[in-house]
Design an enzyme around this catalytic site. Structure first.
Site, short mmCIF file in Angstrom:
data_model
loop_
_atom_site.label_atom_id
_atom_site.label_comp_id
_atom_site.label_asym_id
_atom_site.label_seq_id
_atom_site.Cartn_x
_atom_site.Cartn_y
_atom_site.Cartn_z
N CYS A 17 18.62 1.88 5.64
CA CYS A 17 17.61 2.90 5.95
C CYS A 17 18.10 3.98 6.91
O CYS A 17 17.49 5.04 7.02
CB CYS A 17 16.37 2.24 6.54
SG CYS A 17 15.64 1.12 5.40
C1 LIG Z 1 5.23 -4.87 3.67
C2 LIG Z 1 3.92 -4.54 4.33
C3 LIG Z 1 3.30 -3.30 3.71
C4 LIG Z 1 2.95 -5.73 4.09
O1 LIG Z 1 1.75 -5.50 4.81
P1 LIG Z 1 1.13 -6.70 5.70
O2 LIG Z 1 -0.14 -6.21 6.23
O3 LIG Z 1 2.18 -7.12 6.67
O4 LIG Z 1 0.86 -7.78 4.60
P2 LIG Z 1 1.25 -9.33 4.55
O5 LIG Z 1 2.55 -9.47 3.84
O6 LIG Z 1 1.12 -9.95 5.90
O7 LIG Z 1 0.11 -9.87 3.63
C5 LIG Z 1 -1.29 -9.80 4.01
C6 LIG Z 1 -2.12 -10.43 2.92
O8 LIG Z 1 -2.07 -9.60 1.74
C7 LIG Z 1 -1.61 -10.37 0.64
N1 LIG Z 1 -0.79 -9.53 -0.23
C8 LIG Z 1 0.55 -9.33 -0.18
N2 LIG Z 1 0.93 -8.50 -1.16
C9 LIG Z 1 -0.19 -8.16 -1.84
C10 LIG Z 1 -0.43 -7.32 -2.95
N3 LIG Z 1 0.56 -6.68 -3.56
N4 LIG Z 1 -1.70 -7.19 -3.38
C11 LIG Z 1 -2.70 -7.85 -2.77
N5 LIG Z 1 -2.53 -8.64 -1.70
C12 LIG Z 1 -1.29 -8.81 -1.24
C13 LIG Z 1 -0.84 -11.51 1.23
O9 LIG Z 1 -0.81 -12.61 0.34
C14 LIG Z 1 -1.62 -11.81 2.49
O10 LIG Z 1 -2.76 -12.57 2.14
P3 LIG Z 1 -3.33 -13.69 3.14
O11 LIG Z 1 -3.77 -12.93 4.36
O12 LIG Z 1 -4.45 -14.28 2.35
O13 LIG Z 1 -2.19 -14.60 3.42
C15 LIG Z 1 4.11 -4.31 5.85
O14 LIG Z 1 4.33 -5.55 6.50
C16 LIG Z 1 5.25 -3.38 6.19
O15 LIG Z 1 5.39 -2.31 5.64
N6 LIG Z 1 6.05 -3.75 7.20
C17 LIG Z 1 7.13 -2.90 7.68
C18 LIG Z 1 8.28 -3.06 6.77
C19 LIG Z 1 9.38 -2.04 7.02
O16 LIG Z 1 9.30 -1.13 7.80
N7 LIG Z 1 10.44 -2.23 6.31
C20 LIG Z 1 11.52 -1.33 6.35
C21 LIG Z 1 12.11 -1.38 4.98
S1 LIG Z 1 13.12 -0.01 4.75
#
Ligand SMILES: CC(C)(COP(=O)(O)OP(=O)(O)OC[C@H]1O[C@@H](n2cnc3c(N)ncnc32)[C@H](O)[C@@H]1OP(=O)(O)O)[C@@H](O)C(=O)NCCC(=O)NCCS
Length: 376
Positions: free
Chosen positions: A156
Site C-alpha cells: 500500500c
Molecule cells: C475490512 C473491514 C471493512 C471490515 O469491517 P469490520 O467492521 O471490521 O467488520 P468485521 O470483519 O469485524 O465483521 C463484522 C460483522 O460483519 C460480518 N461480515 C463480514 N463481511 C460481511 C459481508 N461481506 N456482508 C455482510 N456481513 C459481513 C461479520 O461476519 C461480522 O459479523 P458478526 O458481528 O456477527 O461476527 C474493516 O475492518 C477495514 O477496512 N479495516 C481496515 C483494513 C485496512 O485498512 N486494510 C488495509 C489494506 S490495504
C-alpha cells in the site's frame, strides 16, 4: 540546492465499474449454489454453510459503493468469481505496461515533458504481473525513455516510497526527471469467494512525474519538501501467492493464498501508527496537521480515514481537507492517495501545504510533505 517538484500526475481508470449490489448479487448466487450442492453435508454438520454478503454492510463498514475493474464478466460470473484476462505473448505489451503508459502519458502531458526529458521509470505497486523482465523496463521502452528503470513493491505504500526513491535519485544527480507509476490490478489478488474481503479492492493506475526545478517547464508545481518512510512487520494483511507455491508439497488450495487480512486488527493498529507518524514528520518541519491545506489520505476505509482526520485535525475538521475517492474507486492499494492528489489539487493556492500519505500492508507508512509553488 535545487528543489525537486511534482510537475504532473495522471490516472488511468478502467472502463468497467461494479456496484456493491452487482458484486453481492454474484457472490450470493455462488453461496446459494454452494449451500444447495452441499445441503446434505451441511445438515449432517460435516460442512459449514456459507453466509451471504450484503451491500449495506459493505458501505457501512468501508464507505465503498463501487469499484473499477479491468474485467466485469468473469468477476461477476458466480461459477468463476475471478476476472478473465487474456494471456499475452512475451512480444505483446503486458497489461500493467499498457495501463502504466496511459497514466504516464497524462502525467507527461501535464508536465509538458517528452520522453527525452526523462531519465528513469519506477513501477511501484503491490503486485507485479511477472518477475522479469521488469515491467518498468518495458514501460521505459514503450515510452521511448533512455535511462534506467526498475520495479519496486511495498504494497500500500509503494507510491509514497516510490516518490521518496525518485526524489533521492534526482537529489543524487542520477536523473533529471523520474516517472513513478503505480499500476494496481487488485482484482488479480482478490479472493472473490471470501465474504470478509470480496468487496475491498478496485483496479487503477496512477503516475507522478518528479523533476528538478531548473528543468521544469510548468510554473505551478508542488515542491517535495520532504519524504519519510517507516515499516513495522505484521502479517495482518497477507498475500502468500509467491513463485515458490508450486514447489510446496502441502497441496494448499491456491485461493487461500490470495489477499486476506485481519481487518479489525489492522484498523486498530494502523490508525495510531499513521497518526503519530504524520504528526512526527510534520513536527520535524515545525508544521502541524492544521497547517495542511490538504491531506491526501490512503484510501482503504472511510471510517478509518474519518478517525485519522479527527485525530490529526480535531473534531471540527473540514472534509475538504481530506477528500475521499474510495467510494467510487474502492481500495486501490498504493494508488489511492495519488488518485486523491490528482483529483484534488487544482484549487490550491501558492504556498499551500499538503501531505500525501499511505498506510497498509507491511505494515508500511509513507508521508510526503508538499508545498504548492510558482516557478519563475
Ligand atoms: C475490512 C473491514 C471493512 C471490515 O469491517 P469490520 O467492521 O471490521 O467488520 P468485521 O470483519 O469485524 O465483521 C463484522 C460483522 O460483519 C460480518 N461480515 C463480514 N463481511 C460481511 C459481508 N461481506 N456482508 C455482510 N456481513 C459481513 C461479520 O461476519 C461480522 O459479523 P458478526 O458481528 O456477527 O461476527 C474493516 O475492518 C477495514 O477496512 N479495516 C481496515 C483494513 C485496512 O485498512 N486494510 C488495509 C489494506 S490495504
Amino acid at each position: 540546492m535545487k528543489r525537486i517538484v511534482i510537475s504532473g500526475s495522471g490516472v488511468y481508470t478502467p472502463p468497467f465499474a461494479i456496484s456493491n449490489e452487482e458484486l453481492v448479487s454474484a457472490f450470493n448466487a455462488y453461496v446459494d449454489k454452494f449451500n444447495t450442492e452441499h445441503a446434505e453435508e451441511i445438515a449432517a454438520g460435516n460442512c459449514e454453510a456459507l453466509q451471504e454478503s450484503s451491500a449495506e454492510f459493505i458501505e457501512k463498514a468501508s464507505g465503498i459503493r463501487s469499484r473499477y475493474v479491468l474485467d466485469r464478466e468473469g468477476l461477476l460470473d458466480p461459477d468463476r468469481l475471478c476476472p478473465r484476462l487474456e494471456r499475452r505473448a512475451p512480444m505483446e505489451m503486458s497489461i500493467q505496461c499498457e495501463i502504466s503508459v496511459a497514466a504516464a502519458r497524462e502525467a507527461m502531458a501535464a508536465a509538458g515533458k517528452e520522453a527525452a526529458d526523462i531519465d528513469a521509470v519506477l513501477i511501484s505497486c503491490s503486485s507485479l504481473e511477472r518477475p522479469y523482465p521488469a515491467i518498468a523496463v518495458e514501460v521505459q521502452q514503450a515510452l521511448g525513455i533512455d535511462g534506467f528503470a526498475y520495479d519496486m513493491n511495498i504494497a500500500c505504500s509503494s507510491a509514497t516510497f516510490g516518490v521518496q526513491t525518485a526524489a533521492d535519485s534526482i537529489f543524487r544527480g542520477n536523473a533529471r526527471a523520474v516517472l513513478v507509476i503505480t499500476p494496481e490490478i487488485c482484482s488479480g489478488h482478490m479472493n472473490f469467494r471470501d465474504r470478509d474481503s470480496h468487496f475491498i479492492f478496485g483496479d487503477v493506475c496512477t503516475a507522478l512525474l518528479l523533476e528538478r526545478e531548473d528543468v521544469c517547464q510548468r510554473k505551478d508545481v508542488f515542491e517535495v519538501v520532504d519524504t519519510k518512510a517507516k515499516t513495522v512487520y505484521s502479517t495482518n494483511i497477507y498475500n502468500g501467492f509467491g513463485f515458490l507455491n508450486r514447489t510446496m508439497t502441502d497441496n494448499v488450495d491456491s485461493q487461500s493464498l490470495l489477499f486476506r487480512q485481519e481487518g479489525r486488527k489492522v484498523f486498530k493498529e494502523v490508525v495510531p501508527l499513521a497518526v503519530d507518524f504524520i504528526k512526527k514528520h510534520l513536527g520535524e518541519h515545525n508544521l502541524q496537521p492544521r497547517d495542511m491545506r490538504r491531506i491526501w489520505l490512503h484510501q482503504a476505509n472511510l471510517n478509518m480515514n474519518q478517525l485519522i482526520a479527527k485525530k490529526l485535525l480535531g473534531e471540527d475538521y473540514s472534509v475538504d481537507v481530506t477528500p475521499t475517492i474510495l467510494d467510487t474507486y474502492a481500495n486501490t492499494a498504493a494508488a489511492g492517495s495519488v488518485i486523491c492528489f490528482h483529483k484534488y489539487h487544482d484549487d490550491m493556492e501558492e504556498q499551500d501545504m499538503g501531505n500525501l500519505c499511505s498506510f497498509g500492508a507491511g505494515y508500511s507508512i509513507g508521508s510526503v510533505i508538499l508545498r504548492k509553488i510558482a516557478l519563475r
